[in-house]
Design a protein around this motif. Structure first.
Motif, PDB file in Angstrom:
ATOM      1  N   LYS A  42       4.620  -2.203   0.539  1.00 42.65           N
ATOM      2  CA  LYS A  42       5.717  -1.853  -0.369  1.00 42.65           C
ATOM      3  C   LYS A  42       6.033  -3.001  -1.319  1.00 42.65           C
ATOM      4  CE  LYS A  42       8.010   1.724   2.345  1.00 42.65           C
ATOM      5  NZ  LYS A  42       9.278   2.144   2.968  1.00 42.65           N
ATOM      6  N   GLN A  43       5.933  -4.227  -0.857  1.00 41.97           N
ATOM      7  CA  GLN A  43       6.169  -5.380  -1.732  1.00 41.97           C
ATOM      8  C   GLN A  43       5.139  -5.425  -2.856  1.00 41.97           C
ATOM      9  OE1 GLN A  43       6.247  -8.755   0.900  1.00 41.97           O
ATOM     10  NE2 GLN A  43       8.233  -8.225   1.734  1.00 41.97           N
ATOM     11  N   ILE A  44       3.895  -5.113  -2.550  1.00 38.85           N
ATOM     12  CA  ILE A  44       2.844  -5.048  -3.573  1.00 38.85           C
ATOM     13  C   ILE A  44       3.190  -3.950  -4.588  1.00 38.85           C
ATOM     14  CG2 ILE A  44       0.408  -4.488  -3.998  1.00 38.85           C
ATOM     15  CD1 ILE A  44      -0.155  -5.688  -1.165  1.00 38.85           C
ATOM     16  N   ALA A  45       3.597  -2.792  -4.092  1.00 40.37           N
ATOM     17  CA  ALA A  45       3.960  -1.684  -4.970  1.00 40.37           C
ATOM     18  C   ALA A  45       5.153  -2.048  -5.852  1.00 40.37           C
ATOM     19  CB  ALA A  45       4.277  -0.439  -4.137  1.00 40.37           C
ATOM     20  N   PHE A  46       6.170  -2.671  -5.270  1.00 37.72           N
ATOM     21  CA  PHE A  46       7.357  -3.037  -6.033  1.00 37.72           C
ATOM     22  C   PHE A  46       7.029  -4.044  -7.124  1.00 37.72           C
ATOM     23  CE2 PHE A  46       9.672  -0.454  -3.366  1.00 37.72           C
ATOM     24  CZ  PHE A  46      11.050  -0.599  -3.468  1.00 37.72           C
ATOM     25  N   ALA A  47       6.088  -4.948  -6.873  1.00 30.20           N
ATOM     26  CA  ALA A  47       5.697  -5.918  -7.895  1.00 30.20           C
ATOM     27  C   ALA A  47       5.154  -5.198  -9.132  1.00 30.20           C
ATOM     28  CB  ALA A  47       4.667  -6.892  -7.343  1.00 30.20           C
ATOM     29  N   LEU A  48       4.297  -4.209  -8.923  1.00 29.16           N
ATOM     30  CA  LEU A  48       3.771  -3.444 -10.059  1.00 29.16           C
ATOM     31  C   LEU A  48       4.885  -2.655 -10.738  1.00 29.16           C
ATOM     32  CD1 LEU A  48       1.187  -2.212 -11.623  1.00 29.16           C
ATOM     33  CD2 LEU A  48       1.820  -0.213 -10.281  1.00 29.16           C
ATOM     34  N   MET A  49       5.747  -2.015  -9.950  1.00 29.63           N
ATOM     35  CA  MET A  49       6.819  -1.212 -10.534  1.00 29.63           C
ATOM     36  C   MET A  49       7.775  -2.083 -11.346  1.00 29.63           C
ATOM     37  SD  MET A  49       7.579   1.720  -7.641  1.00 29.63           S
ATOM     38  CE  MET A  49       7.876   0.623  -6.281  1.00 29.63           C
ATOM     39  N   ASN A  50       8.099  -3.276 -10.832  1.00 29.04           N
ATOM     40  CA  ASN A  50       8.961  -4.193 -11.584  1.00 29.04           C
ATOM     41  C   ASN A  50       8.320  -4.613 -12.893  1.00 29.04           C
ATOM     42  OD1 ASN A  50      11.372  -4.459 -10.041  1.00 29.04           O
ATOM     43  ND2 ASN A  50      10.254  -5.685  -8.559  1.00 29.04           N
ATOM     44  N   LEU A  94      15.074   0.455  -5.988  1.00 26.17           N
ATOM     45  CA  LEU A  94      13.855   0.722  -6.758  1.00 26.17           C
ATOM     46  C   LEU A  94      14.027   0.225  -8.186  1.00 26.17           C
ATOM     47  CD1 LEU A  94      12.901   4.309  -5.600  1.00 26.17           C
ATOM     48  CD2 LEU A  94      11.490   2.280  -5.408  1.00 26.17           C
ATOM     49  N   PRO A  95      12.957  -0.258  -8.787  1.00 33.13           N
ATOM     50  CA  PRO A  95      13.022  -0.659 -10.191  1.00 33.13           C
ATOM     51  C   PRO A  95      13.447   0.517 -11.076  1.00 33.13           C
ATOM     52  CG  PRO A  95      11.022  -1.468  -9.169  1.00 33.13           C
ATOM     53  CD  PRO A  95      11.661  -0.525  -8.184  1.00 33.13           C
ATOM     54  N   ALA A  96      13.980   0.203 -12.242  1.00 28.35           N
ATOM     55  CA  ALA A  96      14.477   1.219 -13.173  1.00 28.35           C
ATOM     56  C   ALA A  96      13.405   2.267 -13.451  1.00 28.35           C
ATOM     57  CB  ALA A  96      14.917   0.556 -14.474  1.00 28.35           C
ATOM     58  N   ASP A  97      13.808   3.509 -13.488  1.00 28.07           N
ATOM     59  CA  ASP A  97      12.956   4.657 -13.812  1.00 28.07           C
ATOM     60  C   ASP A  97      11.958   5.033 -12.723  1.00 28.07           C
ATOM     61  OD1 ASP A  97      14.202   4.961 -16.308  1.00 28.07           O
ATOM     62  OD2 ASP A  97      12.808   3.559 -17.234  1.00 28.07           O
ATOM     63  N   TRP A  98      12.012   4.420 -11.556  1.00 32.20           N
ATOM     64  CA  TRP A  98      11.110   4.766 -10.463  1.00 32.20           C
ATOM     65  C   TRP A  98      11.883   5.502  -9.381  1.00 32.20           C
ATOM     66  CZ3 TRP A  98       5.866   4.208 -10.218  1.00 32.20           C
ATOM     67  CH2 TRP A  98       5.282   3.429 -11.223  1.00 32.20           C
ATOM     68  N   VAL A  99      11.228   6.475  -8.747  1.00 30.84           N
ATOM     69  CA  VAL A  99      11.834   7.233  -7.654  1.00 30.84           C
ATOM     70  C   VAL A  99      10.839   7.315  -6.494  1.00 30.84           C
ATOM     71  CG1 VAL A  99      13.338   8.621  -9.133  1.00 30.84           C
ATOM     72  CG2 VAL A  99      11.061   9.460  -8.565  1.00 30.84           C
ATOM     73  N   LEU A 100      11.387   7.383  -5.308  1.00 28.58           N
ATOM     74  CA  LEU A 100      10.568   7.647  -4.129  1.00 28.58           C
ATOM     75  C   LEU A 100      10.374   9.152  -4.062  1.00 28.58           C
ATOM     76  CD1 LEU A 100       9.199   6.873  -1.450  1.00 28.58           C
ATOM     77  CD2 LEU A 100      11.455   7.105  -0.383  1.00 28.58           C
ATOM     78  N   GLU A 101       9.166   9.598  -4.316  1.00 28.54           N
ATOM     79  CA  GLU A 101       8.907  11.040  -4.279  1.00 28.54           C
ATOM     80  C   GLU A 101       8.697  11.522  -2.853  1.00 28.54           C
ATOM     81  OE1 GLU A 101       5.617  13.949  -6.133  1.00 28.54           O
ATOM     82  OE2 GLU A 101       6.904  12.860  -7.540  1.00 28.54           O
ATOM     83  N   THR A 102       7.953  10.754  -2.064  1.00 29.34           N
ATOM     84  CA  THR A 102       7.746  11.147  -0.672  1.00 29.34           C
ATOM     85  C   THR A 102       7.373   9.931   0.164  1.00 29.34           C
ATOM     86  OG1 THR A 102       6.566  12.653   0.816  1.00 29.34           O
ATOM     87  CG2 THR A 102       5.311  11.740  -0.974  1.00 29.34           C
ATOM     88  N   THR A 154       2.108   7.914   4.596  1.00 32.03           N
ATOM     89  CA  THR A 154       1.797   7.925   3.168  1.00 32.03           C
ATOM     90  C   THR A 154       3.111   7.806   2.398  1.00 32.03           C
ATOM     91  OG1 THR A 154       1.887  10.327   3.076  1.00 32.03           O
ATOM     92  CG2 THR A 154      -0.271   9.353   3.398  1.00 32.03           C
ATOM     93  N   VAL A 155       3.047   7.098   1.263  1.00 28.94           N
ATOM     94  CA  VAL A 155       4.214   6.883   0.414  1.00 28.94           C
ATOM     95  C   VAL A 155       3.785   7.138  -1.024  1.00 28.94           C
ATOM     96  CG1 VAL A 155       5.993   5.238  -0.318  1.00 28.94           C
ATOM     97  CG2 VAL A 155       5.041   5.085   2.000  1.00 28.94           C
ATOM     98  N   LEU A 156       4.654   7.785  -1.788  1.00 25.08           N
ATOM     99  CA  LEU A 156       4.391   8.032  -3.203  1.00 25.08           C
ATOM    100  C   LEU A 156       5.632   7.701  -4.007  1.00 25.08           C
ATOM    101  CD1 LEU A 156       2.877   9.157  -5.678  1.00 25.08           C
ATOM    102  CD2 LEU A 156       3.609  11.441  -4.952  1.00 25.08           C
ATOM    103  N   TYR A 157       5.495   6.757  -4.936  1.00 24.42           N
ATOM    104  CA  TYR A 157       6.538   6.435  -5.905  1.00 24.42           C
ATOM    105  C   TYR A 157       6.081   6.977  -7.250  1.00 24.42           C
ATOM    106  CZ  TYR A 157       8.039   2.948  -2.461  1.00 24.42           C
ATOM    107  OH  TYR A 157       8.452   2.316  -1.326  1.00 24.42           O
ATOM    108  N   ARG A 158       7.017   7.530  -8.021  1.00 27.17           N
ATOM    109  CA  ARG A 158       6.672   8.062  -9.337  1.00 27.17           C
ATOM    110  C   ARG A 158       7.672   7.525 -10.359  1.00 27.17           C
ATOM    111  NH1 ARG A 158       3.009  11.445 -10.367  1.00 27.17           N
ATOM    112  NH2 ARG A 158       2.949  12.385  -8.310  1.00 27.17           N
ATOM    113  N   GLN A 159       7.139   7.174 -11.525  1.00 24.05           N
ATOM    114  CA  GLN A 159       8.003   6.710 -12.606  1.00 24.05           C
ATOM    115  C   GLN A 159       8.495   7.924 -13.385  1.00 24.05           C
ATOM    116  OE1 GLN A 159       6.224   4.081 -15.528  1.00 24.05           O
ATOM    117  NE2 GLN A 159       8.153   2.965 -15.702  1.00 24.05           N
TER     118      GLN A 159
END
Length: 91
Positions: A77-85, A7-15, A30-35
């Motif tokens: 998930k790739q779309i989500a990771f792009a934003l998180m990065n 996961l990118p820095a400061d991001w966690v998989l919450e659920t 459902t997936v939730l990532y939180r910074q």
């Protein structure tokens, strides 16, 4: 391939959970990532489109949150990771 271990820095998989919906007769994920240290979040959930096809919707908290849809969870998930990065690089 995305991995929750990378996961990118400061991001966690919450659920991340898959639930069976008796009414719909199918499982859905459902997936939730939180910074950490902010209120930012990225959500992935299954939706049905106008053609009666299930796909994954990706959106983030805040204004103009829609990031798009994907036919499979890995692409979502790739779309989500792009934003998180991007958000981790700008911090």
């Amino acid at each position: 391939m995305t991995s929750e271990e990378n996961l990118p820095a400061d991001w966690v998989l919450e659920t991340e959970q898959t639930t069976h919906d008796e009414f719909m007769g199918r499982d859905y994920t459902t997936v939730l990532y939180r910074q950490e240290h902010t209120r930012s979040a990225v959500y992935i959930n299954e939706v049905i489109d106008g053609r009666n096809v299930w796909e994954y919707n990706v959106h983030h908290s805040g204004r103009d949150g829609d990031l798009g849809t994907a036919a499979d969870l890995e692409t979502a998930k790739q779309i989500a990771f792009a934003l998180m990065n991007d958000s981790s690089a700008s911090v």
